[in-house]
Structure formats: C-alpha cells, structure tokens
Design a protein around this motif. Structure first.
Motif, PDB file in Angstrom:
ATOM      1  N   GLY A  28      37.651  26.980  39.106  1.00 19.86           N
ATOM      2  CA  GLY A  28      38.411  26.432  40.229  1.00 19.86           C
ATOM      3  C   GLY A  28      38.536  27.379  41.404  1.00 19.86           C
ATOM      4  O   GLY A  28      39.444  27.235  42.223  1.00 19.86           O
ATOM      5  N   PHE A  29      37.615  28.334  41.507  1.00 22.58           N
ATOM      6  CA  PHE A  29      37.680  29.280  42.618  1.00 22.58           C
ATOM      7  C   PHE A  29      37.490  28.525  43.940  1.00 22.58           C
ATOM      8  O   PHE A  29      36.545  27.747  44.100  1.00 22.58           O
ATOM      9  N   GLY A  30      38.392  28.749  44.866  1.00 23.30           N
ATOM     10  CA  GLY A  30      38.335  28.076  46.158  1.00 23.30           C
ATOM     11  C   GLY A  30      39.053  26.743  46.207  1.00 23.30           C
ATOM     12  O   GLY A  30      39.205  26.167  47.283  1.00 23.30           O
ATOM     13  N   ASP A  31      39.512  26.256  45.052  1.00 21.20           N
ATOM     14  CA  ASP A  31      40.233  24.984  44.989  1.00 21.20           C
ATOM     15  C   ASP A  31      41.692  25.223  45.355  1.00 21.20           C
ATOM     16  O   ASP A  31      42.420  25.890  44.629  1.00 21.20           O
ATOM     17  N   GLU A  32      42.125  24.668  46.451  1.00 18.95           N
ATOM     18  CA  GLU A  32      43.489  24.922  46.928  1.00 18.95           C
ATOM     19  C   GLU A  32      44.557  24.344  46.004  1.00 18.95           C
ATOM     20  O   GLU A  32      45.741  24.685  46.101  1.00 18.95           O
ATOM     21  N   HIS A  33      44.179  23.458  45.100  1.00 23.18           N
ATOM     22  CA  HIS A  33      45.140  22.847  44.181  1.00 23.18           C
ATOM     23  C   HIS A  33      45.342  23.665  42.911  1.00 23.18           C
ATOM     24  O   HIS A  33      46.174  23.290  42.081  1.00 23.18           O
ATOM     25  N   LEU A  80      42.320  35.486  39.459  1.00 25.49           N
ATOM     26  CA  LEU A  80      41.773  36.664  40.118  1.00 25.49           C
ATOM     27  C   LEU A  80      41.964  37.960  39.320  1.00 25.49           C
ATOM     28  O   LEU A  80      41.586  39.027  39.785  1.00 25.49           O
ATOM     29  N   ALA A  81      42.547  37.837  38.138  1.00 25.79           N
ATOM     30  CA  ALA A  81      42.706  39.019  37.278  1.00 25.79           C
ATOM     31  C   ALA A  81      42.688  38.594  35.816  1.00 25.79           C
ATOM     32  O   ALA A  81      42.977  37.444  35.476  1.00 25.79           O
ATOM     33  N   VAL A  82      42.325  39.543  34.975  1.00 27.53           N
ATOM     34  CA  VAL A  82      42.374  39.391  33.524  1.00 27.53           C
ATOM     35  C   VAL A  82      43.287  40.481  32.994  1.00 27.53           C
ATOM     36  O   VAL A  82      43.248  41.619  33.461  1.00 27.53           O
ATOM     37  N   SER A  83      44.123  40.140  32.010  1.00 27.93           N
ATOM     38  CA  SER A  83      44.963  41.140  31.350  1.00 27.93           C
ATOM     39  C   SER A  83      44.652  41.150  29.863  1.00 27.93           C
ATOM     40  O   SER A  83      44.668  40.103  29.203  1.00 27.93           O
ATOM     41  N   ILE A  84      44.328  42.329  29.333  1.00 29.17           N
ATOM     42  CA  ILE A  84      44.105  42.487  27.898  1.00 29.17           C
ATOM     43  C   ILE A  84      45.084  43.527  27.361  1.00 29.17           C
ATOM     44  O   ILE A  84      45.593  44.362  28.115  1.00 29.17           O
TER      45      ILE A  84
END
Length: 375
Positions: free
Chosen positions: A149-154, A159-163
């Motif tokens: 959904g990159f660029g989808d305003e909805h 933009l990050a991953v947490s492990i």
C-alpha cells in the motif's frame, strides 16, 4: 548558609524503617529477569559516581565515556541517548524513524504490540502492523504481509520494521537472519529498529560481538537494554545509522525520557560495558535456562514449546499444576488457554535455585499423576 541549614544537611541517617529490608531475600522466582536485584558491580559504580557534582542533562563525564564505550562495541559515528526504560526507548526510537503517517511492521508477540499499553500508538502516534509468527521471529516473507500500500493515502505507510533480540518467545535471530530482514526492508524504503531488551543474551547465545547482528547486519536504530541484565534501571537508544533517525535530542525530552542526573544512567552502562560484565551476566542467565530446559525435558508431563536460546524456558503443564507450583515459586502464564508458562532466569539465578525448582515440578507432577490414577 545558616547554621540550621548546615546541621540539617549533614545530619546522620536515622536508624528507622527507611533502612530496613522489607522483603525476604531468600525467596526466589522465575517470573522475570526484572525480579532480580542490582549486580554488585553496578551498585559499586553508582556509589563511585555519587561523589561531587557533575553537569546535568548528559553533559557529564560518565555520559561522554559511555559514548566512547558504545563506539568500541558498535563502531565510530553512532550516537547514544540514555533513557529511563524500555518502553521509552522503543517509542523514542520508532518516532525518530518515521513521519506522522508512518507505520511499523512487527511480530504479533512483540513487546511494543503486547506489553506497552499502546504507548507506541498513543504516545508515539505510530500505527503498528503486527504479523503472527510461530516463534516470535519475522522474515522478509512475513514482513510482506503488511508491507504494502505504499503511496495509498488511505493506508498508514509501512516505513519501518521492528524486531526483538532475543524475541519475546526466547528465540534468537542469527546475524544472517537480521541481515536478510534489513536488506529486504531497505529495498522497500523501510528502516529497521531492534528492541534489544535482551541483546546481551543474544550475543552470549550466538558467540559473536554485539555489532555483528546489529550495525553490521543493517540495523538502523537499537534499544539497548540494561535493566534485565543487572542494572537498577535504564536503557540506551543507539542510533547506529544517525542519518535514519531524526530529532532524537528533541524527542527524548518530549517523551519525558531526559534524565537530569544522567551520570547515574551512564555509570551503570559503563560498569556493564567497560569489561565483560554484560556478557558474563547474560551467559550465566542463559546457562541457568539451559540447565532448567535439560532437566524438565526428562519430566513426563512437561512439554517445552520453544527453543531455549536465551534465558527463558516456555512449556505446557497439565491443568492445575502451574497454580500449585506458584505457591512456592512465582512465574507467569504465557498463554493461559494453552496452559503455556514462561520461566525466566537472571544473572543471580543459581544452580541450587534451578535444582529446587525442578524438584518442585517433579513433586507437583507426581501428585497430579497420583490424583489422576485415584480418579
């Protein structure tokens, strides 16, 4: 200064209840590595740092030394930000990686998702996109379940991953596994955060330097834990890639994580990192968990559920056994519906503690089996 003020300032401590121990120091448990006290070497470091005056809010000699030590472990060009606790470290780290519309992909079992009372979302304003995993570990394929959904305003932008290292299930990412995640995340324009509440336990298990599975593997920012490894309190946010983290110096204050007497946070980490205390303590906790795992594997009725790769053992017990055990040794349910429990070891867990606990498990299971036979 008046005579009265001088007398008060140097009055001898009162021999009253303020100096009385309020707990039975012989009681042992396996609920959390937060239950342990402070390592004596850390207490000594705090006492040494307590003399005289030092500049506040991080402009002290101890915080400067901590920066040098972290560079020794992670390489030059990093930035460190001591904070009070793990939730604060995680929220601060993630905020620095993201714009207002950013989201974080994490495992469903991640501490940021399950155990921080919505702080990343409520305080940090960060949408969490969590993914079920069998062992607490993300993979590039699992990340892609929410990295769309990159660029989808909805849609909140992933933009990050947490492990988490080690994971909430006690499992450990190898350097290659972290590197694969970092490369995959970066290829999508995402950044990588590591919740390292038990980072030292991972290094002890892997037998590699701290930077091998953090900076060298592509992690952008790290929450480096100390409380679970013998500190009184405190964690450090380490910007391994400062270009990826924006505004940490401001965000720390906004998030109420800026210590005025920062020398006491930093002095503890100096005690941990200047020698090998960080590794000794973590390796001992891991060894005690391994001893416990080896013992319970021989007990009929105990079903281990995860690999033991750090200082925790996860297992399923027959109905009612856990509650009876808790009359002598405290520990937590992990999945109450499945009767899965978690047993944690710490830097001060002894072989005698393990052996006494194992004996109690054997007794309760024998009583349980006798009760079943009588029915």
């Amino acid at each position: 200064m008046s005579k009265a003020m001088t007398t008060t300032a140097h009055a001898a401590p009162r021999p009253d209840s303020l100096t009385t121990r309020l707990h039975d120091s012989t009681v042992r448990g396996f609920a959390s590595d937060n239950y342990s006290g402070v390592h004596p070497e850390v207490l000594a470091a705090l006492a040494a740092a307590n003399e005289g005056h030092q500049v506040s809010y991080g402009e002290d000699d101890y915080t400067a030394r901590l920066q040098e030590l972290l560079e020794e472990h992670f390489g030059a060009g990093i930035e460190c930000f001591p904070v009070f606790n793990g939730t604060g470290a995680n929220v601060l780290s993630l905020q620095s990686l993201l714009p207002r519309w950013g989201a974080v992909v994490c495992a469903s079992t991640a501490h940021i998702n399950m155990d921080e009372n919505g702080a990343p979302e409520r305080i940090g304003g960060i949408k969490l996109l969590h993914v079920p995993t069998p062992d607490g570990k993300l993979t590039p394929e699992l990340i892609d379940r929410e990295a769309w959904g990159f660029g989808d305003e909805h849609r909140a932008q992933p933009l990050a991953v947490s492990i988490t290292q080690t994971t909430e299930l006690g499992t450990c990412y190898t350097p290659d596994e972290v590197r694969a995640i970092a490369e995959h995340a970066h290829s999508k324009g995402m950044k990588l955060h590591m919740d390292g509440a038990r980072l030292a336990n991972a290094a002890a298990h892997l037998g590699v330097p701290l930077r091998a599975f953090t900076r060298d593997a592509g992690v952008d920012i790290l929450s480096f834990g100390g409380t679970k490894n013998g500190l009184l309190y405190g964690e450090v946010v380490v910007a391994l890639n400062p270009d990826a983290a924006q505004g940490l110096v401001f965000l720390r204050k906004m998030n109420m994580q800026l210590a005025s007497k920062m020398r006491f946070l930093s002095a503890q980490f100096i005690a941990l990192l200047e020698g090998d205390l960080w590794l000794r303590s973590a390796a001992h906790a891991n060894a005690m968990a391994a001893r416990l795992r080896t013992a319970v594997e021989t007990i009929d009725g105990v079903e281990p559920t995860q690999k033991t790769e750090s200082n925790g053992v996860f297992a399923i017990l027959p109905a009612g056994v856990a509650d009876r055990l808790r009359e002598s040794f405290r520990f937590y349910d992990w999945d109450e519906a499945a009767r899965e429990v978690r047993w944690m070891c710490s830097f001060d867990t002894s072989e005698e503690d393990i052996d006494a606990f194992v004996a109690a498990i054997r007794r309760e299971l024998a009583a349980h089996n006798e009760g079943k036979a009588a029915r």
